[in-house]
Every structure is written in C-alpha cells, then in structure tokens.
Design an enzyme around this catalytic site. Structure first.
Site, short mmCIF file in Angstrom:
data_model
loop_
_atom_site.label_atom_id
_atom_site.label_comp_id
_atom_site.label_asym_id
_atom_site.label_seq_id
_atom_site.Cartn_x
_atom_site.Cartn_y
_atom_site.Cartn_z
CG HIS A 132 36.37 17.43 -6.27
ND1 HIS A 132 36.82 16.72 -7.34
CD2 HIS A 132 36.17 16.55 -5.29
CE1 HIS A 132 36.88 15.44 -7.02
NE2 HIS A 132 36.48 15.31 -5.77
CG HIS B 269 31.97 13.39 -8.66
ND1 HIS B 269 32.52 14.57 -8.22
CD2 HIS B 269 32.90 12.43 -8.48
CE1 HIS B 269 33.76 14.32 -7.79
NE2 HIS B 269 34.01 13.04 -7.94
CG ASN C 111 36.98 3.51 1.65
OD1 ASN C 111 37.27 4.31 0.77
ND2 ASN C 111 35.92 2.74 1.58
CB ALA D 102 39.31 8.91 -3.61
CE1 TYR E 153 28.98 13.83 -5.48
CE2 TYR E 153 29.93 11.80 -6.34
CZ TYR E 153 30.07 13.01 -5.68
OH TYR E 153 31.31 13.38 -5.23
CD GLU E 154 29.66 17.58 -8.25
OE1 GLU E 154 29.67 18.82 -8.20
OE2 GLU E 154 30.61 16.90 -8.66
CB SER F 250 38.21 12.74 -3.54
OG SER F 250 36.98 12.75 -4.17
CG MET G 111 30.79 7.42 -5.94
SD MET G 111 30.19 8.50 -4.63
CE MET G 111 30.09 7.34 -3.26
CB SER G 112 34.92 9.86 -10.46
OG SER G 112 36.11 9.24 -10.00
CG HIS H 39 33.54 13.16 1.51
ND1 HIS H 39 34.01 12.67 0.31
CD2 HIS H 39 33.80 14.50 1.48
CE1 HIS H 39 34.52 13.67 -0.41
NE2 HIS H 39 34.40 14.78 0.29
N1 HPA Z 1 32.77 3.62 -2.32
C1 HPA Z 1 32.53 4.45 -3.35
N2 HPA Z 1 33.30 5.47 -3.65
C2 HPA Z 1 34.38 5.67 -2.91
C3 HPA Z 1 34.69 4.85 -1.83
C4 HPA Z 1 33.85 3.77 -1.51
O1 HPA Z 1 34.07 3.01 -0.56
N3 HPA Z 1 35.86 5.32 -1.29
C5 HPA Z 1 36.22 6.38 -2.05
N4 HPA Z 1 35.33 6.61 -3.01
#
Ligand code: HPA
Length: 278
Positions: free
Chosen positions: A64, A86, A241, A116, A88-89, A33, A217-218, A253
């Site tokens: 993406h 991903h 983050n 990310a 989740y898609e 990302s 998530m990847s 996001h």
């Molecule tokens: N959690 C899950 N996936 C993420 C996060 C998060 O805090 N930051 C970037 N991708």
C-alpha cells in the site's frame, strides 16, 4: 489524534489537493492490496504523496504505497488512492472515512472500491473477481461504525439508509465487462472484519452460515461513509485465497499479494470496461 474527523480536517485536506490539481476528478478509485498497479495506466498523472496531505491517515502495510494519482482513464477524470488505510493499523474508525470525505468535497459522485478477499463461497477460486452486491459490516455489531460521533450534516443524514449500498447499474456493468473480457466473475456478499489476524476455521464456518461469500479487512467502512454522502458505489473483491473451513490451509499475506499480481490485470480490465460504459 481526535477520535472523530470533522470539517476542519476534511477541508484542510481537500483545500491542499485543490491547490495542486488543474481539474477536479469525477470518479474515485481505491486500490486494494496488490492492486496499486492500475494507477500506472492513468494518463497525464499528477501524483501527490498522502504524507503531504494534512490530516490524511498514513498506511503502514506492505503493498500500500500511499499515493493519490489524478489524471485521465478512459476519458474520465479520476482520482486513484494507492494505499488505503485499515482499521487494524490503529486508526480511529472515523479517520478511515477521511479519503472518502475529501473525494466528496472534490465533487466525486462515483466510487470504485477494490479489495483482496478470501473466498468463503465454496464455488469461488483464487483469481476470481467478485462483484459486491451487499456487505456485512460485522464490526458494527460490536459498536464500530465510521459514522459514529457527531453527524456531518453537510454530507448526509444521521441515520442513513443502507438498503442498496452497491449501485445496481454499476454492478451490472462490471459483470458485463468481466464476461466480455473472459474473466470468471462472481457476485456476492463481502463481510468486513477488523483483522489483522486471519479468521479461524470456526469463524469461517460462522461467516459462511451468515451469508457471506468473501471476507476481508477493508472496503466496508469506506462504503458506509460514501453511501452516507450519496455516492454511487461499485465494489470489486479480488479473491486471493480459497478459504478452507477444515483449517488445513492457512491464508498468508504473501499469498494475498501474489494472487493480487494475477488479479490486477483482471480488475483493471473490468474497471476499464465500466469507465467506458458510464
Ligand atoms: N481473510 C481476510 N482478509 C483477507 C483474506 C482472508 O482470507 N484474503 C485476503 N484478505
């Protein structure tokens, strides 16, 4: 869509690509990302939209782009994927491995995975880069594994070893390249969750107690498939983050994409450093 990818899909995609490129790539790079910009520094690029490639899973996430970029980076022949898909898609988990299988068919032996991620380790800050030393494939505790289904014996064994997924030498090169470039570099364990919802504070405390340093998530499904196929893997997590286990500061996001902007040049420098050294 079949639940499991097989040789038919893999060969259709790799034959299509082979007909479009002059030289086969040696190194694969998957851009996470907000990190797609790295592909802009690839020289003499041949760009293929993933929409054209038979059986290729299509990404629906902002940030993406869905492009394959072939060309030279630091005198190495690379194939970069901008726009991974991903779980989740809604893709069957097996399909997330298709880009890796195609890379293997093209002869790629080294894979650089970027993502990310949220920083669970309290010492981590947004903007740090974490070199992945190990992972927790949390989804496989619930039965989801990209290798579920008939084993593709041409690629690897039914029960592949996962004791050293991330190549020690590549990880050391990445740490050294980051230090040389003055980038704050961390090392640790990435935990993969399905998403798309971010984690609750209780989940974050649980994951931290389980030994995770970053969460996303990847990456892990691709790493499992790549390891099954015998690739050497480097995993880089851009910490977008800082996770606040009190739950007072929720991740968004937008924050992830924004931090990606400052992380992209750092990840790019590290990848250049690694490519020069191998
Ligand atoms: N959690 C899950 N996936 C993420 C996060 C998060 O805090 N930051 C970037 N991708």
């Amino acid at each position: 869509m079949a639940d499991f990818i097989g040789y038919t899909e893999i060969n259709a995609a790799s034959d299509y690509i082979k007909a479009r490129i002059q030289e086969l790539p040696e190194i694969g790079i998957i851009l996470g990302s907000g990190l797609g910009g790295l592909a802009n520094s690839i020289e003499n690029p041949v760009v293929i939209s993933t929409k054209e490639v038979p059986a290729w899973p299509i990404s629906t996430v902002p940030g993406h782009e869905g492009k394959l970029v072939f060309g030279n980076l630091d005198e190495k022949r690379v194939m970069a994927l901008q726009g991974r898909v991903h779980y989740y898609e809604g893709h069957p988990i097996s399909k997330i491995g298709l880009p890796i299988r195609v890379m293997q068919r093209l002869g790629i032996k080294i894979l650089i995975l970027t993502n990310a991620a949220g920083g669970l380790n309290p010492e981590f800050h947004a903007g740090d880069v974490m070199v992945m030393r190990d992972h927790i494939a949390f989804m496989q505790f619930g039965g989801e594994n990209p290798l579920r289904g008939p084993n593709l014996d041409e690629f690897g064994p039914r029960f592949p070893d996962m004791s050293q997924v991330y190549d020690l030498e590549l990880a050391d090169l990445a740490v050294a390249a980051a230090k040389q470039a003055g980038i704050t570099v961390r090392e640790g364990v990435y935990v993969w969750l399905a998403g798309p919802s971010f984690e609750s504070p209780a989940e974050c405390r649980f994951l931290r107690a389980a030994g995770a340093d970053s969460v996303g998530m990847s990456t892990v499904p691709e790493a499992i498939v790549a390891k099954h196929g015998g690739m050497r893997i480097l995993g880089l997590s851009g910490i977008t983050n800082k996770i606040d286990i009190s739950g007072k500061n929720a991740a968004t996001h937008e924050e992830v994409l924004e931090a990606g902007i400052s992380l992209a040049p750092k990840m790019t420098k590290i990848i250049h450093g690694v490519l020069k050294a191998i």
